[in-house]
Enzyme design. Structure first.
Site, short mmCIF file in Angstrom:
data_model
loop_
_atom_site.label_atom_id
_atom_site.label_comp_id
_atom_site.label_asym_id
_atom_site.label_seq_id
_atom_site.Cartn_x
_atom_site.Cartn_y
_atom_site.Cartn_z
N PRO A 95 0.81 -1.22 0.00
CA PRO A 95 0.00 0.00 0.00
C PRO A 95 0.85 1.27 0.00
CG PRO A 95 -0.35 -1.29 2.02
CD PRO A 95 0.53 -2.10 1.14
N GLU A 122 2.37 -7.49 8.54
CA GLU A 122 2.59 -6.05 8.72
C GLU A 122 3.53 -5.50 7.66
OE1 GLU A 122 0.06 -6.94 10.95
OE2 GLU A 122 0.48 -4.81 11.03
N ARG A 160 -4.05 -8.08 -20.79
CA ARG A 160 -5.01 -7.69 -21.83
C ARG A 160 -4.45 -6.65 -22.79
NH1 ARG A 160 -7.78 -3.52 -20.98
NH2 ARG A 160 -9.78 -4.15 -21.83
N ASP A 175 -10.94 1.38 -24.75
CA ASP A 175 -11.28 1.26 -23.33
C ASP A 175 -11.39 2.60 -22.65
OD1 ASP A 175 -11.18 -1.42 -23.12
OD2 ASP A 175 -9.16 -1.50 -22.29
CL1 6GU Z 1 -0.30 -3.79 -3.17
N1 6GU Z 1 -1.02 -4.58 -0.75
C1 6GU Z 1 -1.80 -4.52 0.34
N2 6GU Z 1 -1.56 -5.34 1.37
N3 6GU Z 1 -2.81 -3.67 0.46
C2 6GU Z 1 -3.04 -2.86 -0.57
C3 6GU Z 1 -2.28 -2.88 -1.74
C4 6GU Z 1 -1.25 -3.77 -1.80
N4 6GU Z 1 -2.75 -1.94 -2.58
C5 6GU Z 1 -3.77 -1.38 -1.94
N5 6GU Z 1 -3.94 -1.92 -0.73
#
Ligand code: 6GU
Length: 254
Positions: A95, A122, A160, A175
């Site tokens: 994230p 974590e 794709r 698209d």
């Molecule tokens: Cl790539 N990993 C995790 N654990 N949560 C996420 C993510 C990735 N992208 C958005 N939320």
């Protein structure tokens, strides 16, 4: 394109990879996916892959050794003929990564080989980030339990775009997001469903009128739902004229 995925849960991938377009892309030879179970590269009787963080605090952190061993054993199997062959990017799914977009999908589709590393718990020991990984990608501002779904999102979005994978030629070019706009509505048979009609123009057979109607429907939908996209979408003079009209109608009806 070859994609190698490093994960603690290889079983999470198979159902999605074995259906529909991704299945066809693999059958065509346009996509090859190799799944690597990080645990297979962990040492010791218990093959431990995670430990509590130094300094305390909750959760578990993925240890560096199994990840380095897994990735380095794969890299060692690749032919390395001088400097010509680039080392494939190793992308950590996290994230904290750069937000995934269609532009990044297009960028990744240019590579012959990608390595995706799925984080869990974590997180991943920082030395994996600093000394092994070359890129970090997030699929949005929400928290998943691990990077596996994110890796599948990348495999799907990139596959794709590969030549010949989508049946209809140019289907990817029109698209949403490839045009910079949301798509307008689509209709199919029946022309009358419970008294709700398909717009006449779509049944008129007049190609130029249909194309203009579709363009304006896409502009209207983007204006209503994602006006931010209009700031960067490539627009013709006719598009701009239509949007000015829309803006005036909206101002009048308010
Ligand atoms: Cl790539 N990993 C995790 N654990 N949560 C996420 C993510 C990735 N992208 C958005 N939320």
């Amino acid at each position: 394109m070859r994609i190698d995925i490093f994960t603690l849960f290889p079983g999470m991938f198979t159902a999605y990879l074995d259906e529909s377009i991704l299945k066809r892309a693999q059958a065509m030879g346009q996509l090859t996916v190799h799944l690597h179970h990080i645990r297979d590269y962990a040492s010791g009787k218990h093959r431990i892959t995670d430990e509590p963080p130094f300094g305390g605090g909750g959760g578990m952190v993925l240890k560096p050794e199994p990840i380095f061993t897994a990735v380095e054993s794969l890299l060692a199997t690749l032919p390395h003929e001088g400097a010509e062959r680039e080392r494939p990017p190793l992308i950590l799914m996290t994230p904290q990564g750069r937000p995934f977009t269609q532009t990044i999908a297009q960028e990744l589709a240019q590579h012959a080989h990608l390595l995706l590393l799925c984080g869990r718990y974590e997180g991943v020991d920082e030395r994996v980030r600093t000394h092994l990984v070359s890129d970090e990608i997030s699929i949005g501002d929400y928290v998943l339990t691990g990077g596996e779904l994110a890796a599948l999102v990348i495999v799907d979005a990139v596959t794709r775009l590969l030549p010949g994978v989508l049946g209809a030629e140019g289907a990817a070019a029109s698209d949403s997001y490839a045009t910079g706009l949301l798509e307008g509505p689509h209709y199919t048979k029946p022309a009358d469903f419970r008294g709700w009609q398909v717009p006449d123009v779509l049944r008129s057979g007049h190609a130029a009128h249909i194309a203009r109607w579709r363009r304006e429907a896409a502009l209207r939908r983007t204006w209503q739902r994602r006006p931010d996209l209009l700031l960067t979408a490539p627009l013709t003079e006719a598009d701009k004229w239509f949007l000015r009209q829309l803006a005036q109608e909206t101002a009048l009806s308010e």
